[in-house]
Enzyme design. Structure first.
Site, mmCIF file in Angstrom:
data_model
loop_
_atom_site.group_PDB
_atom_site.id
_atom_site.type_symbol
_atom_site.label_atom_id
_atom_site.label_comp_id
_atom_site.label_asym_id
_atom_site.label_seq_id
_atom_site.Cartn_x
_atom_site.Cartn_y
_atom_site.Cartn_z
ATOM 1 N N CYS A 1 0.811 -1.219 0.000
ATOM 2 C CA CYS A 1 0.000 0.000 0.000
ATOM 3 C C CYS A 1 0.848 1.274 0.000
ATOM 4 C CB CYS A 1 -0.953 -0.002 1.186
ATOM 5 S SG CYS A 1 -0.216 -0.509 2.752
ATOM 6 N N HIS B 1 -2.843 6.244 4.773
ATOM 7 C CA HIS B 1 -1.399 6.279 5.006
ATOM 8 C C HIS B 1 -0.844 7.624 4.544
ATOM 9 C CE1 HIS B 1 -1.572 2.236 6.182
ATOM 10 N NE2 HIS B 1 -0.904 1.634 5.221
#
Length: 343
Positions: A133, A247
């Site tokens: 990710c 994130h």
């Protein structure tokens, strides 16, 4: 357009649920959707296009019995290792969201905005790998800048949400925060992380290796070079933060030539699926809560280094469950269909 029988492995997991949502949102050409999961989850239901679908137990026969053509895997590396070959044998293309196949030389590692041409290599093993990710959102920003200025080195610190460790990790943060407000935080348990995550940051994601970096950090190093087809010196420090989704990354990029911040903003504003949010004087910059549920990668705080005109600093944020996992997988599937129908 031809419609496809699509299986989602890990359909009731954090990423699996996002995959179902995105398949519906983009009107993916689904003839029939097959939700698969462990025996523990079999019999539960998931919703797709207004229908309640019963989750089937994942077995070696699941793909052949259902005549699956596209299999989206997001149920852990060991599950992919065991069952992806059965999907391929049944004639499906596997798009795997785990780390198991990423560094296999015969498996393309794809971010569609960066290296869509690699999808054509899927026939070697019948599998296309979805990167980590944190790697995905970073290379989306690196590629257009590399094309213009040429990257010579990248240094990145990540601030990774608890959802990157699954539903139980998100629950752990919520439970610890509830314990804090009940003045019982000292009694709160932690299992998903090596330390308490509430009101804390943990500079460790995955296990430490002999070189002092963690497995998560080395994933970013190795995957970036594979995706961009060039060896890019990169150092990462991956940190878990008490955020549910999204994130964030503080990235320092050293280029081969002088790189102007304003030119970088213009380049990134034209890059696919990138949104530049860069007006810090007015409090406009990327943040996780604003990126949650979005399919774009947000870039801001773009600025030249004070001492070296070949260095730029920036802040990159994306929803790790979508951009960093499910959205990227579905975009790979869409590109794969384009490739297949062009032949």
């Amino acid at each position: 357009m031809k419609e496809y029988i699509v299986a989602v492995v890990g359909a009731n997991g954090a990423v699996g649920e996002e995959m179902l949502e995105i398949l519906e949102e983009v009107n993916f050409p689904v003839k029939k959707l097959i939700p698969l999961a462990s025996a523990r989850s079999a019999g539960k239901t998931v919703e797709f296009k207004g229908e309640e679908l019963t989750i089937q137990e994942l077995t070696s026969e699941s793909f052949s019995e259902n005549e699956v053509e596209i299999a989206l895997f997001s149920a852990g590396g060991s599950v992919s290792a065991k069952y992806a070959p059965f999907a391929v044998e049944a004639g499906a293309v596997v798009i795997d969201n785990t780390s198991h196949f990423r560094m296999d030389d015969d498996v393309p590692l794809v971010v569609p905005e960066v290296n869509p041409e690699d999808i054509a290599l899927w026939k070697k093993k019948g599998i296309i790998a979805n990167p980590n990710c944190s790697t995905i959102q970073m290379v989306q920003a690196l590629k257009p800048l590399d094309d213009v200025f040429g990257i010579s080195r990248v240094d990145v610190s990540t601030y990774q949400a608890t959802s990157g460790a699954g539903k139980s990790a998100m629950d752990e943060l919520v439970n610890q925060m509830q314990a804090f407000f009940a003045f019982k935080l000292e009694d709160a348990e932690y299992e998903a992380f090596p330390h308490q995550i509430a009101l804390n940051v943990i500079p460790q994601i995955d296990k430490f290796l002999d070189n002092g970096f963690t497995k998560e950090e080395m994933k970013m190093v190795n995957e970036t070079s594979k995706i961009m087809h060039k060896q890019i010196p990169l150092a990462a420090t991956c940190v878990r933060v008490p955020v549910l989704r999204g994130h964030s990354e503080s990235v320092t990029i050293t280029f081969k030539t002088e790189a102007d911040a304003q030119k970088a903003r213009e380049i990134l504003s034209k890059a696919p699926n990138i949104v530049v949010e860069d007006d810090p004087q007015n409090g406009i910059y990327p943040m996780p809560f604003k990126a949650t549920g979005k399919d774009e990668t947000f870039v801001g705080r773009i600025r030249n280094d004070v001492f070296d005109s070949k260095i730029l600093h920036m802040f990159i944020v994306a929803d790790n469950l979508r951009v960093g996992a499910a959205t990227n997988a579905v975009r790979i599937a869409q590109k794969w269909i384009e490739l297949e129908e062009a032949e």
